[in-house]
Design an enzyme around this catalytic site. Sequence first.
Site, PDB file in Angstrom:
ATOM      1  N   GLY A   1      -3.939 -52.888   5.855  1.00 40.35           N
ATOM      2  CA  GLY A   1      -6.016 -52.460   6.329  1.00 40.35           C
ATOM      3  C   GLY A   1      -6.648 -53.086   5.346  1.00 40.35           C
ATOM      4  O   GLY A   1      -7.773 -54.311   6.652  1.00 40.35           O
TER       5      GLY A   1
ATOM      6  N   GLU B   1     -11.234 -49.139   1.113  1.00 39.82           N
ATOM      7  CA  GLU B   1     -10.393 -48.626   1.821  1.00 39.82           C
ATOM      8  C   GLU B   1     -11.009 -49.572   3.338  1.00 39.82           C
ATOM      9  O   GLU B   1     -12.282 -49.746   3.484  1.00 39.82           O
ATOM     10  CB  GLU B   1     -10.584 -47.095   2.156  1.00 39.82           C
ATOM     11  N   ASP B   2     -10.384 -49.135   4.511  1.00 40.11           N
ATOM     12  CA  ASP B   2     -10.633 -49.703   5.205  1.00 40.11           C
ATOM     13  C   ASP B   2     -11.878 -49.252   6.548  1.00 40.11           C
ATOM     14  O   ASP B   2     -12.430 -49.345   6.490  1.00 40.11           O
ATOM     15  CB  ASP B   2      -9.202 -50.963   6.375  1.00 40.11           C
TER      16      ASP B   2
ATOM     17  N   ASP C   1     -10.704 -41.898   8.524  1.00 44.90           N
ATOM     18  CA  ASP C   1     -10.601 -40.949   9.535  1.00 44.90           C
ATOM     19  C   ASP C   1     -10.218 -39.728   9.134  1.00 44.90           C
ATOM     20  O   ASP C   1     -10.769 -38.699   9.192  1.00 44.90           O
ATOM     21  CB  ASP C   1      -8.768 -41.894  10.717  1.00 44.90           C
TER      22      ASP C   1
ATOM     23  N   LYS D   1     -15.197 -42.984   9.825  1.00 50.99           N
ATOM     24  CA  LYS D   1     -15.354 -42.259  11.238  1.00 50.99           C
ATOM     25  C   LYS D   1     -15.835 -41.274  11.040  1.00 50.99           C
ATOM     26  O   LYS D   1     -15.693 -40.273  10.266  1.00 50.99           O
ATOM     27  CB  LYS D   1     -13.960 -42.120  11.724  1.00 50.99           C
TER      28      LYS D   1
ATOM     29  N   PHE E   1     -10.605 -45.641  19.277  1.00 50.50           N
ATOM     30  CA  PHE E   1      -9.846 -46.505  18.482  1.00 50.50           C
ATOM     31  C   PHE E   1      -9.796 -48.206  18.018  1.00 50.50           C
ATOM     32  O   PHE E   1      -9.751 -48.551  19.213  1.00 50.50           O
ATOM     33  CB  PHE E   1      -8.196 -46.279  18.970  1.00 50.50           C
TER      34      PHE E   1
ATOM     35  N   ASP F   1      -5.525 -53.018  12.639  1.00 50.50           N
ATOM     36  CA  ASP F   1      -4.500 -53.023  13.443  1.00 50.50           C
ATOM     37  C   ASP F   1      -4.039 -52.352  15.010  1.00 50.50           C
ATOM     38  O   ASP F   1      -4.629 -50.505  14.101  1.00 50.50           O
ATOM     39  CB  ASP F   1      -3.234 -53.280  12.924  1.00 50.50           C
TER      40      ASP F   1
ATOM     41  N   ARG G   1      -5.557 -57.599  13.620  1.00 41.23           N
ATOM     42  CA  ARG G   1      -5.815 -57.674  12.287  1.00 41.23           C
ATOM     43  C   ARG G   1      -6.405 -58.976  12.201  1.00 41.23           C
ATOM     44  O   ARG G   1      -7.700 -58.667  10.965  1.00 41.23           O
ATOM     45  CB  ARG G   1      -4.360 -57.246  11.477  1.00 41.23           C
TER      46      ARG G   1
END
Length: 182
Positions: free
Chosen positions: A47, A102-103, A106, A134, A155, A162, A168
């Site tokens: 990601g 990091e993408d 969460d 998040k 989400f 993805d 992506r």
Amino acid sequence: MHEDVSKIIYSEDEIQAKIRELGQALTRDYADAARNEGLVLICVLRGAATFMADLARAIELPLEMDYMAVSSYGNSTKSSGRVRILKDLSSDIEGKHVVIAEDILDSGLTLMRLMEELQCRRPASLEVCTLLRKDREGQAPIKCRYTGFEVPDEFIVGYGLDYAERYRNLPYIGVLKPEVYS
Ligand code: IMP
Ligand code: MG
């Protein structure tokens, strides 16, 4: 806009503007560290690969880029709470300044586990630069020195993120329609 996306939350331009800001902050903060001990950006595959490629180009310092793969979700949209290293770094990080790119943060479980692992390798410093964080209950208390955007607990896909390996390559970040995964 893709038909499976209900709304775009960050456009390509907004993402790039934010990455320029993050790159400037890192360039300022790591000016000495990068020239002395050395700076390594670590990408958590898959990601974060898109993000790290852009972030690295926004940092005007000598640096290394390395890659690691950990498993978390499989093809579901809920974190399992367990993480496994699938691919390790190619180089040693001992004595170097490390920034994990990091993408999205969460539950935070992936990063928590990863940071424990990397800390054992005795880097000179270890920080996190996450594009998205998040806003949700029960997130692990992870200190991110750099955060791009705070996002709602939905989400999201695109710009590296993805669902079941799709989306992506969308150039923007958007909310995935719930009917796609339920
Ligand atoms: P965490 O362990 O729950 O913090 O999640 C870690 C990983 O799950 C992230 O690095 C993402 O790859 C993935 N992830 C979490 N939330 C989302 C989302 O909304 N869309 C796509 N991937 C996500
Ligand atoms: Mg990821």
